[in-house]
Design a protein around this motif. Structure first.
Motif, PDB file in Angstrom:
ATOM      1  N   LEU A 181       0.860  -1.169   0.000  1.00 56.97           N
ATOM      2  CA  LEU A 181       0.000   0.000   0.000  1.00 56.97           C
ATOM      3  C   LEU A 181       0.903   1.227   0.000  1.00 56.97           C
ATOM      4  O   LEU A 181       1.719   1.398   0.905  1.00 56.97           O
ATOM      5  CB  LEU A 181      -0.899   0.013   1.236  1.00 56.97           C
ATOM      6  CG  LEU A 181      -1.956   1.116   1.249  1.00 56.97           C
ATOM      7  CD1 LEU A 181      -3.234   0.598   1.887  1.00 56.97           C
ATOM      8  CD2 LEU A 181      -1.475   2.351   1.972  1.00 56.97           C
ATOM      9  N   LEU A 215       1.135   5.330  -0.050  1.00 52.91           N
ATOM     10  CA  LEU A 215       0.359   6.509   0.312  1.00 52.91           C
ATOM     11  C   LEU A 215       1.123   7.765  -0.079  1.00 52.91           C
ATOM     12  O   LEU A 215       2.290   7.921   0.259  1.00 52.91           O
ATOM     13  CB  LEU A 215       0.081   6.515   1.826  1.00 52.91           C
ATOM     14  CG  LEU A 215      -0.660   7.722   2.379  1.00 52.91           C
ATOM     15  CD1 LEU A 215      -2.062   7.838   1.772  1.00 52.91           C
ATOM     16  CD2 LEU A 215      -0.732   7.640   3.896  1.00 52.91           C
ATOM     17  N   VAL A 222      -3.767   6.751  -2.910  1.00 54.30           N
ATOM     18  CA  VAL A 222      -3.407   5.426  -2.422  1.00 54.30           C
ATOM     19  C   VAL A 222      -3.291   4.506  -3.621  1.00 54.30           C
ATOM     20  O   VAL A 222      -4.179   4.455  -4.470  1.00 54.30           O
ATOM     21  CB  VAL A 222      -4.472   4.886  -1.439  1.00 54.30           C
ATOM     22  CG1 VAL A 222      -4.170   3.451  -1.056  1.00 54.30           C
ATOM     23  CG2 VAL A 222      -4.548   5.768  -0.203  1.00 54.30           C
ATOM     24  N   PRO A 270      -6.337  10.920   4.019  1.00 55.58           N
ATOM     25  CA  PRO A 270      -5.683   9.621   3.852  1.00 55.58           C
ATOM     26  C   PRO A 270      -6.465   8.414   4.375  1.00 55.58           C
ATOM     27  O   PRO A 270      -6.565   7.417   3.672  1.00 55.58           O
ATOM     28  CB  PRO A 270      -4.362   9.771   4.602  1.00 55.58           C
ATOM     29  CG  PRO A 270      -4.326  11.097   5.197  1.00 55.58           C
ATOM     30  CD  PRO A 270      -5.524  11.854   4.793  1.00 55.58           C
ATOM     31  N   ILE A 325      -7.688   5.291   2.131  1.00 56.43           N
ATOM     32  CA  ILE A 325      -7.153   3.941   2.340  1.00 56.43           C
ATOM     33  C   ILE A 325      -8.303   2.956   2.497  1.00 56.43           C
ATOM     34  O   ILE A 325      -8.306   1.886   1.877  1.00 56.43           O
ATOM     35  CB  ILE A 325      -6.221   3.901   3.569  1.00 56.43           C
ATOM     36  CG1 ILE A 325      -4.917   4.641   3.273  1.00 56.43           C
ATOM     37  CG2 ILE A 325      -5.930   2.455   3.985  1.00 56.43           C
ATOM     38  CD1 ILE A 325      -4.027   4.843   4.482  1.00 56.43           C
ATOM     39  N   SER A 360       5.368   5.384   2.144  1.00 59.01           N
ATOM     40  CA  SER A 360       4.928   6.776   2.142  1.00 59.01           C
ATOM     41  C   SER A 360       5.850   7.581   1.247  1.00 59.01           C
ATOM     42  O   SER A 360       7.052   7.350   1.222  1.00 59.01           O
ATOM     43  CB  SER A 360       4.974   7.311   3.576  1.00 59.01           C
ATOM     44  OG  SER A 360       4.677   8.675   3.602  1.00 59.01           O
TER      45      SER A 360
END
Length: 92
Positions: free
Chosen positions: A4, A6, A16, A33, A37, A56
């Motif tokens: 994942l 971000l 995302v 965020p 998500i 990130s």
């Protein structure tokens, strides 16, 4: 491996991206965020616990945005005992 990614480097924008074995499964955009998500995981039919790695975007970008992204993935890492890594910008 499910990752994942971000990106919160732009003001009032969260991006995302969910990838599996380096293949993009889904990109979700939103203003915040955590809801973004949640939306991405729901659309990809993936549980948060199935994510192997959280990343990130380190910037450049809004200082506050970068810090928010880092805080979110660090919190997820702590809560789920997963890996956190910095990534390159997600822009295509």
């Amino acid at each position: 491996m499910i990752t994942l990614k971000l990106d919160t480097t732009e003001a009032k924008k969260a991006r995302v991206e969910i990838t599996k074995d380096d293949q993009k499964l889904l990109v979700s955009l939103g203003e915040s965020p955590l809801p973004t998500i949640d939306k991405a995981l729901s659309e990809a039919h993936i549980k948060l616990t199935e994510i192997d790695q959280f990343t990130s975007n380190p910037g450049p970008g809004s200082f506050t945005g970068v810090r928010i992204g880092a805080a979110v993935v660090n919190t997820l890492n702590y809560a789920l005992n997963k890996n956190v890594e910095l990534i390159e910008p997600l822009y295509e």
